[in-house]
Motif scaffolding. Structure first.
Motif, PDB file in Angstrom:
ATOM      1  N   PHE A 110       0.834  -1.182  -0.056  1.00  0.00           N
ATOM      2  CA  PHE A 110       0.177   0.085   0.010  1.00  0.00           C
ATOM      3  C   PHE A 110       0.749   1.324  -0.053  1.00  0.00           C
ATOM      4  CE2 PHE A 110      -2.311  -3.412   1.842  1.00  0.00           C
ATOM      5  CZ  PHE A 110      -3.703  -3.504   1.286  1.00  0.00           C
ATOM      6  N   ARG A 112       1.058   3.639  -2.356  1.00  0.00           N
ATOM      7  CA  ARG A 112       0.289   4.973  -2.885  1.00  0.00           C
ATOM      8  C   ARG A 112      -0.718   5.276  -2.378  1.00  0.00           C
ATOM      9  NH1 ARG A 112       0.095   2.111  -9.048  1.00  0.00           N
ATOM     10  NH2 ARG A 112      -1.253   0.430  -7.871  1.00  0.00           N
ATOM     11  N   ALA A 113      -0.863   6.583  -2.105  1.00  0.00           N
ATOM     12  CA  ALA A 113      -1.804   7.215  -1.170  1.00  0.00           C
ATOM     13  C   ALA A 113      -2.322   8.539  -2.018  1.00  0.00           C
ATOM     14  CB  ALA A 113      -1.141   7.605   0.023  1.00  0.00           C
ATOM     15  N   GLY A 117      -5.167  15.559  -3.542  1.00  0.00           N
ATOM     16  CA  GLY A 117      -5.809  15.388  -4.692  1.00  0.00           C
ATOM     17  C   GLY A 117      -5.211  14.361  -5.929  1.00  0.00           C
ATOM     18  N   LEU A 119      -2.630  10.746  -6.765  1.00  0.00           N
ATOM     19  CA  LEU A 119      -1.942   9.339  -6.278  1.00  0.00           C
ATOM     20  C   LEU A 119      -0.707   9.587  -6.042  1.00  0.00           C
ATOM     21  CD1 LEU A 119      -3.389   6.734  -5.572  1.00  0.00           C
ATOM     22  CD2 LEU A 119      -2.981   6.110  -7.641  1.00  0.00           C
TER      23      LEU A 119
ATOM     24  N   MET B   1      -3.664  21.519   0.114  1.00  0.00           N
ATOM     25  CA  MET B   1      -5.002  20.801   0.164  1.00  0.00           C
ATOM     26  C   MET B   1      -4.889  19.591   1.095  1.00  0.00           C
ATOM     27  SD  MET B   1      -5.367  20.356  -3.974  1.00  0.00           S
ATOM     28  CE  MET B   1      -6.945  19.728  -3.830  1.00  0.00           C
ATOM     29  N   SER B   2      -6.157  19.185   1.676  1.00  0.00           N
ATOM     30  CA  SER B   2      -6.312  18.239   2.478  1.00  0.00           C
ATOM     31  C   SER B   2      -6.562  17.044   1.847  1.00  0.00           C
ATOM     32  CB  SER B   2      -7.758  18.395   3.482  1.00  0.00           C
ATOM     33  OG  SER B   2      -8.659  18.074   2.499  1.00  0.00           O
ATOM     34  N   ALA B   5      -9.912  15.541  -1.057  1.00  0.00           N
ATOM     35  CA  ALA B   5     -10.166  16.448  -2.079  1.00  0.00           C
ATOM     36  C   ALA B   5     -11.583  16.357  -2.633  1.00  0.00           C
ATOM     37  CB  ALA B   5      -9.078  15.662  -3.343  1.00  0.00           C
ATOM     38  N   THR B   7     -12.350  16.977  -5.492  1.00  0.00           N
ATOM     39  CA  THR B   7     -12.557  16.454  -7.028  1.00  0.00           C
ATOM     40  C   THR B   7     -11.577  15.031  -6.737  1.00  0.00           C
ATOM     41  OG1 THR B   7     -12.843  18.582  -8.112  1.00  0.00           O
ATOM     42  CG2 THR B   7     -12.068  16.713  -9.333  1.00  0.00           C
ATOM     43  N   PRO B   8     -12.063  14.074  -7.273  1.00  0.00           N
ATOM     44  CA  PRO B   8     -11.321  12.698  -7.155  1.00  0.00           C
ATOM     45  C   PRO B   8     -10.155  12.818  -8.230  1.00  0.00           C
ATOM     46  CG  PRO B   8     -13.516  12.153  -7.119  1.00  0.00           C
ATOM     47  CD  PRO B   8     -13.522  13.754  -7.526  1.00  0.00           C
ATOM     48  N   PRO B   9      -9.028  12.506  -7.637  1.00  0.00           N
ATOM     49  CA  PRO B   9      -7.635  12.634  -8.581  1.00  0.00           C
ATOM     50  C   PRO B   9      -7.846  11.698  -9.710  1.00  0.00           C
ATOM     51  CG  PRO B   9      -7.019  11.351  -6.431  1.00  0.00           C
ATOM     52  CD  PRO B   9      -8.474  11.923  -6.471  1.00  0.00           C
ATOM     53  N   ALA B  10      -7.417  12.111 -11.023  1.00  0.00           N
ATOM     54  CA  ALA B  10      -7.549  11.436 -12.215  1.00  0.00           C
ATOM     55  C   ALA B  10      -6.608  10.276 -12.151  1.00  0.00           C
ATOM     56  CB  ALA B  10      -7.123  12.172 -13.455  1.00  0.00           C
ATOM     57  N   SER B  11      -5.501  10.545 -11.656  1.00  0.00           N
ATOM     58  CA  SER B  11      -4.328   9.268 -11.435  1.00  0.00           C
ATOM     59  C   SER B  11      -5.005   8.291 -10.541  1.00  0.00           C
ATOM     60  CB  SER B  11      -3.229   9.868 -10.987  1.00  0.00           C
ATOM     61  OG  SER B  11      -3.397  10.582  -9.718  1.00  0.00           O
ATOM     62  N   LEU B  12      -5.819   8.551  -9.631  1.00  0.00           N
ATOM     63  CA  LEU B  12      -6.652   7.174  -8.645  1.00  0.00           C
ATOM     64  C   LEU B  12      -7.337   6.479  -9.961  1.00  0.00           C
ATOM     65  CD1 LEU B  12      -7.101   5.492  -6.530  1.00  0.00           C
ATOM     66  CD2 LEU B  12      -9.113   7.405  -5.716  1.00  0.00           C
ATOM     67  N   LEU B  51     -13.956  10.403  -0.666  1.00  0.00           N
ATOM     68  CA  LEU B  51     -12.875  11.327  -0.801  1.00  0.00           C
ATOM     69  C   LEU B  51     -13.421  12.655  -0.904  1.00  0.00           C
ATOM     70  CD1 LEU B  51     -10.854   9.737  -3.798  1.00  0.00           C
ATOM     71  CD2 LEU B  51      -9.865  10.075  -1.413  1.00  0.00           C
ATOM     72  N   GLU B  81      -6.821   8.858   5.423  1.00  0.00           N
ATOM     73  CA  GLU B  81      -6.023   8.505   4.070  1.00  0.00           C
ATOM     74  C   GLU B  81      -6.376   7.394   3.279  1.00  0.00           C
ATOM     75  OE1 GLU B  81      -2.039  10.219   3.243  1.00  0.00           O
ATOM     76  OE2 GLU B  81      -1.245   7.898   3.601  1.00  0.00           O
ATOM     77  N   LEU B  82      -6.620   7.599   2.037  1.00  0.00           N
ATOM     78  CA  LEU B  82      -6.789   6.342   1.170  1.00  0.00           C
ATOM     79  C   LEU B  82      -5.572   5.864   0.503  1.00  0.00           C
ATOM     80  CD1 LEU B  82      -9.817   5.183   0.224  1.00  0.00           C
ATOM     81  CD2 LEU B  82      -9.358   6.492  -1.965  1.00  0.00           C
ATOM     82  N   ARG B  83      -5.298   4.440   0.624  1.00  0.00           N
ATOM     83  CA  ARG B  83      -4.143   4.011  -0.166  1.00  0.00           C
ATOM     84  C   ARG B  83      -4.492   2.972  -1.036  1.00  0.00           C
ATOM     85  NH1 ARG B  83       0.111   4.009   5.033  1.00  0.00           N
ATOM     86  NH2 ARG B  83      -0.176   6.051   5.450  1.00  0.00           N
ATOM     87  N   LEU B  84      -3.669   2.508  -1.950  1.00  0.00           N
ATOM     88  CA  LEU B  84      -3.952   1.805  -3.082  1.00  0.00           C
ATOM     89  C   LEU B  84      -2.868   0.844  -2.995  1.00  0.00           C
ATOM     90  CD1 LEU B  84      -6.093   1.178  -5.304  1.00  0.00           C
ATOM     91  CD2 LEU B  84      -4.691   2.419  -7.010  1.00  0.00           C
TER      92      LEU B  84
END
Lengths: 138, 138
Positions: A110, A112-113, A117, A119, B1-2, B5, B7-12, B51, B81-84
């Motif tokens: 994990f 990538r966070a 705004g 990743l 930015m916190s 977000a 607007t969800p990030p495009a890269s996600l 998000l 935090e959101l992680r992938l």
């Protein structure tokens, strides 16, 4: 008796719920630090082998076969405790991770966070991933 | 930015992989203690709402709709935090859990462990589960 029962407990098999594909998600957590290392899947045979041997075994969906974690990379996971959730459909596997859990060479998967705004990569490889698979069968 | 977000990030969205049902497993972990609280599922809309609002929203497979954690019980989860993961097919959601995460009244859902060859309860409810749903819609 140790946590590594040689005969799987009947009450586990009465309670555990596999999905339509015969699988259950298993969260691997480093037992002493609380670090969430990865999520993988187990079938009944993988659960039984993990309990019997104390070495964590998953079912690889991409390869369609049992996957003894570390069989290619040497980065094995040793079982500390197997836990089941309230619905019986998720496992939490407390482990001791030998080396790194992630095939990218990072300690956990994990890395990538969503930050600002976007990743973002928040951890660098601890080891060169190429070195994990040298002279081994992928 | 916190981290929340608007607007969800495009890269996600370029990286995240939903399964054939449009879902991705999400591990909720208490951000400061490392306690693994639960595993649930998100669809694209649940990820976007989480998000956007900073309040964790899942997709309930049993109810077939968005499930804003705590909407019935009051036991909300706030996003830290959101992680992938490396394959893009699992989320690790660092949260602050208000109260208890489990519908049984326990702090986390993984309260059963294989010990001594049997499945044992290793944690008692912290609150009466009946009290979590009194006067609420289930």
């Amino acid at each position: 008796m140790s946590a590594h029962a040689t005969t799987p407990p009947a009450s586990l098999w009465d309670t555990i719920c596999f999905d339509a594909a015969g699988l259950i998600p298993a969260i691997a957590q480093q037992h002493d630090t609380g670090e969430v290392l990865m999520l993988a899947w187990m079938n009944r045979e993988a659960v039984a082998e993990t309990l019997a041997t104390g070495r964590v075994c998953y079912f690889s969906r991409s390869r369609g076969r049992l996957w003894r974690k570390g069989e290619s990379s040497g980065q094995t996971q040793h079982l500390v405790e197997l836990r089941l959730d309230c619905d019986g459909d998720t496992l939490l596997v407390l482990v001791h991770q030998q080396g790194v859990a992630c095939h990218t060479g990072r300690r956990n998967c994990f890395f990538r966070a969503v930050r600002g705004g976007e990743l973002k990569e928040i951890a660098a490889p601890a080891v060169d991933p190429a070195s994990l698979y040298e002279g081994r069968n992928g």
